[in-house]
Design a protein around this motif. Sequence first.
Motif, PDB file in Angstrom:
ATOM      1  N   GLY A   5       0.845  -1.182   0.000  1.00 21.74           N
ATOM      2  CA  GLY A   5       0.000   0.000   0.000  1.00 21.74           C
ATOM      3  C   GLY A   5       0.880   1.232   0.000  1.00 21.74           C
ATOM      4  O   GLY A   5       1.946   1.231   0.608  1.00 21.74           O
ATOM      5  N   ARG A  30      -6.524  -0.784  -7.930  1.00 15.81           N
ATOM      6  CA  ARG A  30      -7.512   0.248  -7.620  1.00 15.81           C
ATOM      7  C   ARG A  30      -8.523   0.291  -8.763  1.00 15.81           C
ATOM      8  O   ARG A  30      -8.148   0.175  -9.935  1.00 15.81           O
ATOM      9  CB  ARG A  30      -6.844   1.616  -7.477  1.00 15.81           C
ATOM     10  CG  ARG A  30      -5.892   1.696  -6.290  1.00 15.81           C
ATOM     11  CD  ARG A  30      -5.194   3.031  -6.238  1.00 15.81           C
ATOM     12  NE  ARG A  30      -4.225   3.149  -7.346  1.00 15.81           N
ATOM     13  CZ  ARG A  30      -3.593   4.276  -7.661  1.00 15.81           C
ATOM     14  NH1 ARG A  30      -3.803   5.385  -6.972  1.00 15.81           N
ATOM     15  NH2 ARG A  30      -2.732   4.294  -8.675  1.00 15.81           N
ATOM     16  N   ARG A  69     -16.326   0.179  -0.280  1.00 19.01           N
ATOM     17  CA  ARG A  69     -15.065   0.460   0.411  1.00 19.01           C
ATOM     18  C   ARG A  69     -15.212   0.884   1.864  1.00 19.01           C
ATOM     19  O   ARG A  69     -14.393   0.506   2.701  1.00 19.01           O
ATOM     20  CB  ARG A  69     -14.290   1.544  -0.333  1.00 19.01           C
ATOM     21  CG  ARG A  69     -13.835   1.083  -1.681  1.00 19.01           C
ATOM     22  CD  ARG A  69     -13.099   2.182  -2.415  1.00 19.01           C
ATOM     23  NE  ARG A  69     -13.138   1.882  -3.836  1.00 19.01           N
ATOM     24  CZ  ARG A  69     -13.081   2.781  -4.776  1.00 19.01           C
ATOM     25  NH1 ARG A  69     -12.941   4.052  -4.491  1.00 19.01           N
ATOM     26  NH2 ARG A  69     -13.144   2.416  -6.039  1.00 19.01           N
ATOM     27  N   ALA A  73     -12.936  -1.959   5.558  1.00 22.08           N
ATOM     28  CA  ALA A  73     -11.780  -1.913   6.460  1.00 22.08           C
ATOM     29  C   ALA A  73     -12.031  -2.567   7.815  1.00 22.08           C
ATOM     30  O   ALA A  73     -11.109  -3.040   8.457  1.00 22.08           O
ATOM     31  CB  ALA A  73     -11.327  -0.476   6.661  1.00 22.08           C
ATOM     32  N   CYS A 116      -2.453  -1.155  -3.778  1.00 21.80           N
ATOM     33  CA  CYS A 116      -3.621  -0.332  -3.504  1.00 21.80           C
ATOM     34  C   CYS A 116      -3.175   0.717  -2.484  1.00 21.80           C
ATOM     35  O   CYS A 116      -1.977   0.852  -2.214  1.00 21.80           O
ATOM     36  CB  CYS A 116      -4.783  -1.187  -2.995  1.00 21.80           C
ATOM     37  SG  CYS A 116      -6.381  -0.327  -3.135  1.00 21.80           S
ATOM     38  N   GLU A 118      -4.170   1.370   1.065  1.00 26.10           N
ATOM     39  CA  GLU A 118      -4.030   1.114   2.494  1.00 26.10           C
ATOM     40  C   GLU A 118      -2.678   0.493   2.852  1.00 26.10           C
ATOM     41  O   GLU A 118      -2.269  -0.505   2.275  1.00 26.10           O
ATOM     42  CB  GLU A 118      -5.145   0.196   3.001  1.00 26.10           C
ATOM     43  CG  GLU A 118      -6.518   0.825   2.995  1.00 26.10           C
ATOM     44  CD  GLU A 118      -7.191   0.835   1.632  1.00 26.10           C
ATOM     45  OE1 GLU A 118      -6.626   0.269   0.662  1.00 26.10           O
ATOM     46  OE2 GLU A 118      -8.277   1.429   1.525  1.00 26.10           O
ATOM     47  N   GLN A 121      -2.475  -4.214   4.913  1.00 28.44           N
ATOM     48  CA  GLN A 121      -3.146  -5.091   3.949  1.00 28.44           C
ATOM     49  C   GLN A 121      -4.409  -5.736   4.509  1.00 28.44           C
ATOM     50  O   GLN A 121      -5.316  -6.078   3.758  1.00 28.44           O
ATOM     51  CB  GLN A 121      -2.149  -6.162   3.494  1.00 28.44           C
ATOM     52  CG  GLN A 121      -2.610  -6.955   2.317  1.00 28.44           C
ATOM     53  CD  GLN A 121      -1.450  -7.591   1.613  1.00 28.44           C
ATOM     54  OE1 GLN A 121      -0.666  -6.894   0.975  1.00 28.44           O
ATOM     55  NE2 GLN A 121      -1.334  -8.898   1.718  1.00 28.44           N
ATOM     56  N   CYS A 124      -7.471  -3.950   3.347  1.00 24.32           N
ATOM     57  CA  CYS A 124      -7.523  -3.691   1.906  1.00 24.32           C
ATOM     58  C   CYS A 124      -7.934  -4.935   1.129  1.00 24.32           C
ATOM     59  O   CYS A 124      -7.566  -6.049   1.493  1.00 24.32           O
ATOM     60  CB  CYS A 124      -6.138  -3.230   1.440  1.00 24.32           C
ATOM     61  SG  CYS A 124      -6.072  -2.836  -0.323  1.00 24.32           S
ATOM     62  N   ARG A 126      -6.760  -5.987  -1.532  1.00 32.09           N
ATOM     63  CA  ARG A 126      -5.652  -6.716  -2.160  1.00 32.09           C
ATOM     64  C   ARG A 126      -5.320  -7.990  -1.395  1.00 32.09           C
ATOM     65  O   ARG A 126      -4.810  -8.946  -1.969  1.00 32.09           O
ATOM     66  CB  ARG A 126      -4.426  -5.820  -2.348  1.00 32.09           C
ATOM     67  CG  ARG A 126      -3.660  -5.485  -1.115  1.00 32.09           C
ATOM     68  CD  ARG A 126      -2.445  -4.611  -1.429  1.00 32.09           C
ATOM     69  NE  ARG A 126      -1.736  -4.290  -0.215  1.00 32.09           N
ATOM     70  CZ  ARG A 126      -1.984  -3.234   0.560  1.00 32.09           C
ATOM     71  NH1 ARG A 126      -2.927  -2.372   0.216  1.00 32.09           N
ATOM     72  NH2 ARG A 126      -1.290  -3.032   1.655  1.00 32.09           N
TER      73      ARG A 126
END
Length: 140
Positions: A5, A30, A69, A73, A116, A118, A121, A124, A126
């Motif tokens: 990130g 992204r 999104r 998180a 990406c 953040e 990880q 995120c 990813r």
Amino acid sequence: MIGIGYEGLSVDQLVARLQADGVEVLVDVRMTPLSRKPGFSKRALSEALSAAGIRYLHDRRLGNPKDNRAAYADASSDAGATARARYREIISSGDGAAAVRDLAALAEERAVAVLCFEADQAHCHREQVIAAVAGSAVLV
């Protein structure tokens, strides 16, 4: 394959980390490769990476939709679990599944990093991309 990130990094710091890890190709996952942070929009990032001998690829098919999104998180919340389940569906079928297969094939040939925003990880999407490519259970 690694994930990275760019949160808290400059472009030079990102490039240095990628070089230290022997990365040959950076795959930007992204949805829209734009950033308010200087140097991290698609064209500028691609140019910086190219100058360092690292290939840049953007794969929008692996992007996390904007409306998914906010809750993503916080994996421990119901909304976070729902967001992760939705993303898991995206990368398990259609274009998303094809993108995972393409990334897996690329990672067999080259040292790849998945990018990406953040820094962590675990917050995120990813993380799910990398898990799907590795063939492991996609994290919830």
